[in-house]
Scaffold this motif. Structure first.
Motif, PDB file in Angstrom:
ATOM      1  N   ASP A 213       0.845  -1.197   0.000  1.00  0.00           N
ATOM      2  CA  ASP A 213       0.000   0.000   0.000  1.00  0.00           C
ATOM      3  C   ASP A 213       0.878   1.243   0.000  1.00  0.00           C
ATOM      4  N   GLU A 214       0.862   1.969  -1.100  1.00  0.00           N
ATOM      5  CA  GLU A 214       1.702   3.160  -1.237  1.00  0.00           C
ATOM      6  C   GLU A 214       1.029   4.434  -0.743  1.00  0.00           C
ATOM      7  N   THR A 215      -0.228   4.364  -0.309  1.00  0.00           N
ATOM      8  CA  THR A 215      -0.915   5.581   0.122  1.00  0.00           C
ATOM      9  C   THR A 215      -0.615   5.946   1.572  1.00  0.00           C
ATOM     10  N   ASP A 216      -0.225   4.969   2.398  1.00  0.00           N
ATOM     11  CA  ASP A 216       0.054   5.154   3.830  1.00  0.00           C
ATOM     12  C   ASP A 216      -1.191   5.474   4.650  1.00  0.00           C
ATOM     13  N   ARG A 217      -2.366   5.347   4.073  1.00  0.00           N
ATOM     14  CA  ARG A 217      -3.548   5.788   4.813  1.00  0.00           C
ATOM     15  C   ARG A 217      -3.839   4.883   6.008  1.00  0.00           C
ATOM     16  N   PHE A 218      -3.607   3.570   5.891  1.00  0.00           N
ATOM     17  CA  PHE A 218      -3.688   2.715   7.069  1.00  0.00           C
ATOM     18  C   PHE A 218      -2.323   2.578   7.733  1.00  0.00           C
ATOM     19  N   THR A 219      -1.279   2.544   6.933  1.00  0.00           N
ATOM     20  CA  THR A 219       0.086   2.358   7.433  1.00  0.00           C
ATOM     21  C   THR A 219       0.432   3.379   8.504  1.00  0.00           C
ATOM     22  N   TYR A 220      -0.146   4.573   8.383  1.00  0.00           N
ATOM     23  CA  TYR A 220       0.128   5.623   9.370  1.00  0.00           C
ATOM     24  C   TYR A 220      -0.071   5.111  10.786  1.00  0.00           C
ATOM     25  N   TRP A 221      -1.124   4.316  11.023  1.00  0.00           N
ATOM     26  CA  TRP A 221      -1.463   3.936  12.383  1.00  0.00           C
ATOM     27  C   TRP A 221      -0.477   2.937  12.989  1.00  0.00           C
ATOM     28  N   PRO A 222      -0.191   1.778  12.385  1.00  0.00           N
ATOM     29  CA  PRO A 222       0.814   0.902  13.000  1.00  0.00           C
ATOM     30  C   PRO A 222       2.196   1.542  13.061  1.00  0.00           C
TER      31      PRO A 222
END
Length: 382
Positions: A213-222
């Motif tokens: 996932d290159e958007t980081d929209r969920f990645t931001y949280w973990p």
């Protein structure tokens, strides 16, 4: 709050991911470490796209199931580890160059990247009568009203308000992503049915997350939770959240192809009601370390114009329903979900394998200094 503009900006980022480099070994789903049984009948599968976010997961799973796979794209990101196991055709749907598809036949076509109706029209003109089953990746953004939970596949769709949908281009879409994205996807669905008839499957995901996932929209949280300290959590923690691992989506698409299942399905997860608190604590259960979560009311978030991805309040937003979309039909059709802990673990491993420059480039969420400033202001008035 994830504002209307931010939601469509994230959609634009996901669309733009088609121009990003390949991500190597992340193409293989974690489930390939387990024994995957062969399909009862091998299929000839054409995947339009195939090298973006979910496409490589489809390819890897299809190969493991014993299918013959052909991809069609611009050839800018050939994935070397596929080798001669995957036929990789080159063309460009933006210019109508589909010559490499002419005179060929496949059992199934999976259309991943389409956001414009003329892409489906042109594919139909070449492939009509040449594929037995057409599967189209759409989006829950097609719904006209996203403000209330319980959206199902029969809910009204967004109406196109432009002059000529077939004249829209990637450039006009990106210039007005908020006004065009959902309605053009809806028209692309309609064009799929026009071109391919009853043998069409429409899959409407919400937030797709996980490795690649290159958007980081969920990645931001973990990522943020792994850093520890005091973490700003929007709302009271009870707002619903829906995400689906890209591997679960990609592998289910192949199973739909195998079963020949037609129809429309909301591909939203998980298969239980997950709250914002459940999501952040689920991430923390994986990352460990000292962390505290400070809930900040929606009013404070809105006043300070904070954009926090994934979260939308359960009331009062044009997209409040995006956390509570009905997925009953998809689950009945075999959609399954891996544990959140597996998604978070694999996502962080993938993210940390990226270059230092990429890891430093946070594409969603707020910077640490801004978060600290907001928390200080909240504590001062609380």
């Amino acid at each position: 709050m994830t504002s209307r503009r931010d939601l469509f900006r994230y959609a634009a980022l996901a669309t733009a991911a088609a121009a990003l480099p390949s991500i190597g070994s992340a193409a293989a789903p974690a489930s390939l470490g387990n024994a995957i049984p062969k399909a009862a009948k091998p299929l000839r599968i054409l995947i339009l796209g195939g090298t973006g976010f979910t496409g490589p997961f489809q390819v890897a799973y299809a190969l493991a199931r014993g299918h013959q796979v052909t991809t069609f794209n611009r050839g800018r990101r050939p994935i070397a580890e596929w080798g001669d196991r995957v036929e990789q055709l080159v063309g460009d749907r933006t210019t109508g160059d589909l010559k490499s598809l002419e005179g060929r036949e496949w059992d199934v076509c999976i259309d991943n990247p389409t956001t414009l109706p003329y892409w489906v029209r042109d594919a139909g003109q070449v492939l009509k009568g040449k594929v037995g089953h057409y599967l189209f990746i759409s989006t829950i953004s097609v719904y006209a009203d996203g403000s209330k939970g319980g959206i199902n596949e029969d809910s009204p769709l967004a109406k196109y308000a432009g002059a000529d949908a077939m004249a829209e281009t990637r450039e006009t879409l990106m210039a007005n992503i908020e006004g065009l994205y959902g309605s053009l996807k809806a028209l692309s669905e309609a064009e799929a049915r026009k071109q391919f008839g009853d043998k069409v499957t429409i899959v409407r995901p919400g937030y797709i997350v996980g490795p690649r996932d290159e958007t980081d929209r969920f990645t931001y949280w973990p990522k943020r939770i792994a850093e520890g300290g005091e973490i700003l959590v929007p709302g009271d923690g009870q707002d619903p959240v829906q995400v689906i691992d890209g591997r679960d989506l990609g592998e289910w698409m192949i199973r739909l192809a195998e079963s020949g299942t037609a129809g429309v399905f909301n591909a939203c997860g998980p298969d239980y009601a997950m709250s914002m608190d459940a999501m952040v604590h689920g991430c923390h259960a994986v990352t460990g370390g000292p962390a505290t979560f400070t809930h900040v009311p929606r009013e404070f978030i809105e006043k300070n114009e904070v954009a926090l991805p994934i979260w939308v309040p359960r009331e009062g937003s044009p997209y409040s329903g995006y956390g509570a979309v009905s997925n009953e039909r998809a689950i009945a059709a075999g959609l399954s979900f891996r544990p959140l802990a597996e998604t978070v673990t694999d996502l962080l491993a993938w993210y940390r394998s990226q270059t230092p420059e990429r890891q430093a480039e946070v594409r969603a969420g707020i910077a640490r200094d801004k978060e600290a400033e907001l928390l200080k202001a909240w504590h001062a008035q609380a």
